[in-house]
Design a protein around this motif. Structure first.
Motif, PDB file in Angstrom:
ATOM      1  N   LEU A 133       0.867  -1.177   0.000  1.00 57.09           N
ATOM      2  CA  LEU A 133       0.000   0.000   0.000  1.00 57.09           C
ATOM      3  C   LEU A 133       0.902   1.223   0.000  1.00 57.09           C
ATOM      4  O   LEU A 133       1.886   1.281   0.741  1.00 57.09           O
ATOM      5  CB  LEU A 133      -0.900  -0.003   1.245  1.00 57.09           C
ATOM      6  CG  LEU A 133      -1.888   1.149   1.370  1.00 57.09           C
ATOM      7  CD1 LEU A 133      -2.956   1.066   0.279  1.00 57.09           C
ATOM      8  CD2 LEU A 133      -2.554   1.127   2.737  1.00 57.09           C
ATOM      9  N   HIS A 134       0.585   2.193  -0.834  1.00 60.57           N
ATOM     10  CA  HIS A 134       1.410   3.389  -0.970  1.00 60.57           C
ATOM     11  C   HIS A 134       0.576   4.612  -0.621  1.00 60.57           C
ATOM     12  O   HIS A 134      -0.645   4.601  -0.742  1.00 60.57           O
ATOM     13  CB  HIS A 134       1.942   3.511  -2.397  1.00 60.57           C
ATOM     14  CG  HIS A 134       2.746   2.315  -2.796  1.00 60.57           C
ATOM     15  ND1 HIS A 134       4.043   2.412  -3.236  1.00 60.57           N
ATOM     16  CD2 HIS A 134       2.469   0.995  -2.810  1.00 60.57           C
ATOM     17  CE1 HIS A 134       4.507   1.205  -3.501  1.00 60.57           C
ATOM     18  NE2 HIS A 134       3.562   0.336  -3.249  1.00 60.57           N
ATOM     19  N   ALA A 135       1.238   5.671  -0.228  1.00 57.11           N
ATOM     20  CA  ALA A 135       0.544   6.897   0.159  1.00 57.11           C
ATOM     21  C   ALA A 135      -0.295   7.461  -0.985  1.00 57.11           C
ATOM     22  O   ALA A 135      -1.291   8.140  -0.745  1.00 57.11           O
ATOM     23  CB  ALA A 135       1.547   7.939   0.642  1.00 57.11           C
ATOM     24  N   THR A 136       0.076   7.177  -2.204  1.00 61.68           N
ATOM     25  CA  THR A 136      -0.694   7.673  -3.350  1.00 61.68           C
ATOM     26  C   THR A 136      -1.928   6.820  -3.633  1.00 61.68           C
ATOM     27  O   THR A 136      -2.737   7.188  -4.477  1.00 61.68           O
ATOM     28  CB  THR A 136       0.182   7.713  -4.616  1.00 61.68           C
ATOM     29  OG1 THR A 136       0.709   6.400  -4.858  1.00 61.68           O
ATOM     30  CG2 THR A 136       1.326   8.703  -4.460  1.00 61.68           C
ATOM     31  N   ASP A 137      -2.094   5.707  -2.923  1.00 55.54           N
ATOM     32  CA  ASP A 137      -3.233   4.816  -3.138  1.00 55.54           C
ATOM     33  C   ASP A 137      -4.486   5.248  -2.381  1.00 55.54           C
ATOM     34  O   ASP A 137      -5.555   4.697  -2.603  1.00 55.54           O
ATOM     35  CB  ASP A 137      -2.890   3.384  -2.697  1.00 55.54           C
ATOM     36  CG  ASP A 137      -1.831   2.740  -3.557  1.00 55.54           C
ATOM     37  OD1 ASP A 137      -1.677   3.153  -4.725  1.00 55.54           O
ATOM     38  OD2 ASP A 137      -1.149   1.826  -3.052  1.00 55.54           O
ATOM     39  N   PHE A 138      -4.358   6.212  -1.477  1.00 53.41           N
ATOM     40  CA  PHE A 138      -5.498   6.595  -0.654  1.00 53.41           C
ATOM     41  C   PHE A 138      -5.403   8.068  -0.302  1.00 53.41           C
ATOM     42  O   PHE A 138      -4.395   8.718  -0.559  1.00 53.41           O
ATOM     43  CB  PHE A 138      -5.545   5.753   0.632  1.00 53.41           C
ATOM     44  CG  PHE A 138      -4.348   5.919   1.512  1.00 53.41           C
ATOM     45  CD1 PHE A 138      -4.327   6.893   2.495  1.00 53.41           C
ATOM     46  CD2 PHE A 138      -3.229   5.120   1.349  1.00 53.41           C
ATOM     47  CE1 PHE A 138      -3.216   7.060   3.298  1.00 53.41           C
ATOM     48  CE2 PHE A 138      -2.119   5.278   2.152  1.00 53.41           C
ATOM     49  CZ  PHE A 138      -2.118   6.252   3.124  1.00 53.41           C
ATOM     50  N   ARG A 139      -6.467   8.577   0.293  1.00 56.08           N
ATOM     51  CA  ARG A 139      -6.456   9.944   0.823  1.00 56.08           C
ATOM     52  C   ARG A 139      -7.173   9.949   2.158  1.00 56.08           C
ATOM     53  O   ARG A 139      -8.062   9.133   2.401  1.00 56.08           O
ATOM     54  CB  ARG A 139      -7.094  10.942  -0.137  1.00 56.08           C
ATOM     55  CG  ARG A 139      -8.564  10.739  -0.364  1.00 56.08           C
ATOM     56  CD  ARG A 139      -9.072  11.685  -1.463  1.00 56.08           C
ATOM     57  NE  ARG A 139     -10.442  11.377  -1.787  1.00 56.08           N
ATOM     58  CZ  ARG A 139     -11.478  12.065  -1.348  1.00 56.08           C
ATOM     59  NH1 ARG A 139     -11.286  13.115  -0.574  1.00 56.08           N
ATOM     60  NH2 ARG A 139     -12.699  11.726  -1.685  1.00 56.08           N
ATOM     61  N   CYS A 140      -6.763  10.836   3.007  1.00 59.36           N
ATOM     62  CA  CYS A 140      -7.358  10.943   4.336  1.00 59.36           C
ATOM     63  C   CYS A 140      -8.596  11.832   4.259  1.00 59.36           C
ATOM     64  O   CYS A 140      -8.596  12.848   3.586  1.00 59.36           O
ATOM     65  CB  CYS A 140      -6.351  11.529   5.311  1.00 59.36           C
ATOM     66  SG  CYS A 140      -4.911  10.478   5.513  1.00 59.36           S
ATOM     67  N   LEU A 141      -9.631  11.432   4.976  1.00 58.18           N
ATOM     68  CA  LEU A 141     -10.888  12.168   4.922  1.00 58.18           C
ATOM     69  C   LEU A 141     -11.062  13.147   6.077  1.00 58.18           C
ATOM     70  O   LEU A 141     -12.000  13.936   6.065  1.00 58.18           O
ATOM     71  CB  LEU A 141     -12.060  11.185   4.899  1.00 58.18           C
ATOM     72  CG  LEU A 141     -12.079  10.242   3.693  1.00 58.18           C
ATOM     73  CD1 LEU A 141     -13.263   9.289   3.782  1.00 58.18           C
ATOM     74  CD2 LEU A 141     -12.145  11.021   2.391  1.00 58.18           C
ATOM     75  N   ASP A 142     -10.169  13.111   7.060  1.00 61.05           N
ATOM     76  CA  ASP A 142     -10.241  14.080   8.147  1.00 61.05           C
ATOM     77  C   ASP A 142      -8.835  14.350   8.689  1.00 61.05           C
ATOM     78  O   ASP A 142      -7.885  13.631   8.393  1.00 61.05           O
ATOM     79  CB  ASP A 142     -11.186  13.636   9.262  1.00 61.05           C
ATOM     80  CG  ASP A 142     -10.788  12.328   9.912  1.00 61.05           C
ATOM     81  OD1 ASP A 142      -9.582  12.069  10.080  1.00 61.05           O
ATOM     82  OD2 ASP A 142     -11.682  11.543  10.266  1.00 61.05           O
ATOM     83  N   LEU A 143      -8.718  15.408   9.481  1.00 57.91           N
ATOM     84  CA  LEU A 143      -7.419  15.838   9.982  1.00 57.91           C
ATOM     85  C   LEU A 143      -6.787  14.805  10.903  1.00 57.91           C
ATOM     86  O   LEU A 143      -5.585  14.562  10.839  1.00 57.91           O
ATOM     87  CB  LEU A 143      -7.548  17.181  10.711  1.00 57.91           C
ATOM     88  CG  LEU A 143      -6.262  17.781  11.260  1.00 57.91           C
ATOM     89  CD1 LEU A 143      -5.249  18.018  10.146  1.00 57.91           C
ATOM     90  CD2 LEU A 143      -6.550  19.069  11.997  1.00 57.91           C
ATOM     91  N   GLY A 144      -7.577  14.174  11.755  1.00 61.64           N
ATOM     92  CA  GLY A 144      -7.042  13.165  12.660  1.00 61.64           C
ATOM     93  C   GLY A 144      -6.407  12.009  11.910  1.00 61.64           C
ATOM     94  O   GLY A 144      -5.316  11.549  12.261  1.00 61.64           O
ATOM     95  N   SER A 145      -7.069  11.555  10.860  1.00 62.92           N
ATOM     96  CA  SER A 145      -6.526  10.469  10.041  1.00 62.92           C
ATOM     97  C   SER A 145      -5.247  10.910   9.346  1.00 62.92           C
ATOM     98  O   SER A 145      -4.282  10.151   9.255  1.00 62.92           O
ATOM     99  CB  SER A 145      -7.547  10.026   8.991  1.00 62.92           C
ATOM    100  OG  SER A 145      -8.695   9.495   9.609  1.00 62.92           O
TER     101      SER A 145
END
Length: 77
Positions: free
Chosen positions: A32-44
């Motif tokens: 899993l790579h950082a470009t595979d997802f996005r965070c939906l809130d600041l805590g995440s």
């Protein structure tokens, strides 16, 4: 009925919740790579940032340990 279903598009993304330790293990293995997802809130986002920094630090320490056997590694300020 087909006409009715054609109004609904397939979703562009699947929204999941994943435990941080599972995510870290997948990222550490390169699955899993950082470009595979996005965070939906600041805590995440903060959790992921800390996770990425920790993974980078451990990889850097491992690389230094392998390239300089017997020498002490020092932390980067």
């Amino acid at each position: 009925m087909k006409l009715f279903l054609s109004f609904f598009k397939a979703p562009q993304a699947v929204k999941l919740e994943i435990a941080p330790n599972v995510q870290a293990a997948l990222m550490e293995k390169g699955q899993l790579h950082a470009t595979d997802f996005r965070c939906l809130d600041l805590g995440s986002k903060q959790i992921v940032w800390k996770m990425l920094l920790s993974l980078a630090k451990s990889k850097l320490a491992a690389a230094r340990g392998n390239s300089n056997p017997g020498k002490e590694t020092r932390s980067i300020p």
